[in-house]
Write an enzyme that holds these catalytic residues in place. Structure first.
Site, PDB file in Angstrom:
ATOM      1  N   HIS A   1      -9.964   4.204  -1.570  1.00  0.00           N
ATOM      2  CA  HIS A   1      -8.955   4.080  -0.473  1.00  0.00           C
ATOM      3  C   HIS A   1      -9.720   5.012   0.639  1.00  0.00           C
ATOM      4  CE1 HIS A   1      -4.851   3.052  -1.710  1.00  0.00           C
ATOM      5  NE2 HIS A   1      -5.502   3.026  -2.898  1.00  0.00           N
ATOM      6  N   GLY A   2      -9.170   4.838   2.009  1.00  0.00           N
ATOM      7  CA  GLY A   2      -9.832   5.345   3.059  1.00  0.00           C
ATOM      8  C   GLY A   2     -11.563   5.357   3.035  1.00  0.00           C
ATOM      9  N   ALA A   3     -11.929   4.083   3.066  1.00  0.00           N
ATOM     10  CA  ALA A   3     -13.426   3.858   3.151  1.00  0.00           C
ATOM     11  C   ALA A   3     -13.932   3.863   4.497  1.00  0.00           C
ATOM     12  CB  ALA A   3     -13.762   2.627   2.443  1.00  0.00           C
TER      13      ALA A   3
ATOM     14  N   GLU B   1      -2.502   6.582  -8.183  1.00  0.00           N
ATOM     15  CA  GLU B   1      -3.361   7.247  -7.552  1.00  0.00           C
ATOM     16  C   GLU B   1      -3.446   8.845  -7.948  1.00  0.00           C
ATOM     17  OE1 GLU B   1      -2.676   6.646  -3.300  1.00  0.00           O
ATOM     18  OE2 GLU B   1      -3.364   8.785  -2.855  1.00  0.00           O
TER      19      GLU B   1
ATOM     20  N   ASP C   1       2.139   5.738  -4.876  1.00  0.00           N
ATOM     21  CA  ASP C   1       1.233   6.921  -4.748  1.00  0.00           C
ATOM     22  C   ASP C   1       2.371   8.108  -4.869  1.00  0.00           C
ATOM     23  OD1 ASP C   1       0.340   9.199  -3.529  1.00  0.00           O
ATOM     24  OD2 ASP C   1      -0.071   8.138  -1.580  1.00  0.00           O
TER      25      ASP C   1
ATOM     26  N   ASP D   1       0.628  -1.215  -0.001  1.00  0.00           N
ATOM     27  CA  ASP D   1       0.028  -0.087  -0.126  1.00  0.00           C
ATOM     28  C   ASP D   1       0.948   1.197   0.137  1.00  0.00           C
ATOM     29  OD1 ASP D   1      -2.486   1.087  -0.044  1.00  0.00           O
ATOM     30  OD2 ASP D   1      -2.784   0.907   1.872  1.00  0.00           O
ATOM     31  N   HIS D   2       0.325   2.197  -0.670  1.00  0.00           N
ATOM     32  CA  HIS D   2       0.940   3.657  -0.639  1.00  0.00           C
ATOM     33  C   HIS D   2       2.547   3.598  -0.541  1.00  0.00           C
ATOM     34  CE1 HIS D   2      -2.734   5.711  -0.428  1.00  0.00           C
ATOM     35  NE2 HIS D   2      -3.011   4.784   0.282  1.00  0.00           N
TER      36      HIS D   2
ATOM     37  N   ASN E   1      -8.810   0.360   6.815  1.00  0.00           N
ATOM     38  CA  ASN E   1      -7.542   0.347   7.915  1.00  0.00           C
ATOM     39  C   ASN E   1      -7.948   0.868   9.077  1.00  0.00           C
ATOM     40  OD1 ASN E   1      -4.882   0.338   9.101  1.00  0.00           O
ATOM     41  ND2 ASN E   1      -4.176   1.498   7.682  1.00  0.00           N
TER      42      ASN E   1
ATOM     43  N   GLY F   1      -8.162   7.885   7.184  1.00  0.00           N
ATOM     44  CA  GLY F   1      -8.622   8.381   8.605  1.00  0.00           C
ATOM     45  C   GLY F   1      -9.733   8.462   8.757  1.00  0.00           C
TER      46      GLY F   1
HETATM   47 ZN    ZN Z   1      -4.838   4.603   1.064  1.00  0.00          ZN
END
Ligand code: ZN
Length: 288
Positions: free
Chosen positions: A215-217, A134, A102, A80-81, A239, A182
């Site tokens: 992402h960031g769901a 991304e 990224d 990831d990233h 996450n 986040g």
């Molecule tokens: Zn992400």
């Protein structure tokens, strides 16, 4: 064993999405694997640069591979990233199935150049590896934020997405469509939810025709997630929700067993707490 590309293609045909859960220890990995097996659905485990530094690039690759082989189960590993080419190469050489490159901190043209270079280098190491690029601003840090991050680049436009995909040769695109890394405190408490731009997702899918990742769901409205999958999202990243569950589970375990020192007796409760989240997200993304 099917490769990740085939699993994603099948998911797209079935109108479901593959869950991507970040892990930074064995508690999280076991929780993800156990619930995916319970529901009998494929799953992707992700490790960011920070998570890889903690666990070891080759060590997490060996753990995931051992689960896949011993249980003949479709669990896949994503870097990831990843921000630099050498880090991407290390993950590819360790056997990761996919890599998120990224370069969103850079201007559009530079993002294109750098991402294209990574695609070429990684495909030379492993032609089957999936490379994700991304575009747009989805913030950084799968943590609890005090206030909503200030967005500078804004949401991904379909025109930019089309050019980016065409120019870089990526297999998967991660757009900014209302998602954000986040969670806010109000989201952790369940008082507010992230909302997604479904029309934008459908339009990006229509012009790019590539696999799409959200992402960031964490903390997103469930109905929006269902609609986003219908509109063309193939992978959903969770996450922060797992990290919150991990911490709360650990705090509960320590409070309930104030004199316990056996790690696996304490960590079992943290794992159960994480499993509740992974089970509910896997069910949602797989239309159960
Ligand atoms: Zn992400």
């Amino acid at each position: 064993m099917r490769v990740l590309r085939d699993v994603l293609k099948q998911a797209q045909e079935d109108g479901v999405a593959i869950a991507h859960f970040n892990v930074s220890d064995l508690v999280l990995l076991k929780a993800v694997f156990t619930t995916a097996r319970e529901l009998n659905v494929p799953v992707i485990v992700g490790a960011s640069e920070g998570e890889r530094n903690f666990m070891g690039v080759r060590q997490i690759a060996a753990l995931v591979r051992s689960l896949r082989e011993e249980f003949d189960f479709p669990i896949f590993l994503n870097a990831d990233h990843t921000h630099q080419l050498p880090e991407a190469v290390r993950a590819a050489e360790a056997g990761f199935d996919a890599i998120v490159f990224d370069a969103t901190a850079l201007p559009f043209e530079e993002n294109v150049t750098r991402t294209k270079e990574v695609v070429e280098k990684l495909k030379a190491i492993n032609p089957g590896i999936l490379v994700e690029g991304e575009l747009g601003d989805i913030g950084t840090g799968s943590e609890i934020h005090e206030e909503a991050p200030h967005s500078t680049k804004g949401l991904t436009t379909p025109d930019e997405a089309e050019e980016f995909v065409y120019s870089t040769g990526i297999d998967i695109l991660a757009p900014a469509v209302g998602n954000m890394h986040g969670m806010l405190q109000s989201m952790v408490r369940g008082e507010t939810k992230k909302r997604l731009d479904i029309t934008r997702i459908a339009e990006i899918k229509r012009v790019t025709r590539v696999l799409l990742t959200l992402h960031g769901a964490s903390g997103t409205d469930d109905e929006d997630l269902r609609k986003a999958i219908d509109a063309g999202i193939n992978i959903v990243h969770i996450n922060t929700e797992l990290r919150v569950a991990w911490r709360h589970g650990l705090e509960d375990a320590l409070a309930k067993q104030p004199h316990e020192v056996v790690p696996y007796k304490i960590l079992l409760l943290a794992m159960e707490s994480v499993k509740q989240v992974t089970r509910s997200r896997l069910a949602l993304f797989n239309g159960r």
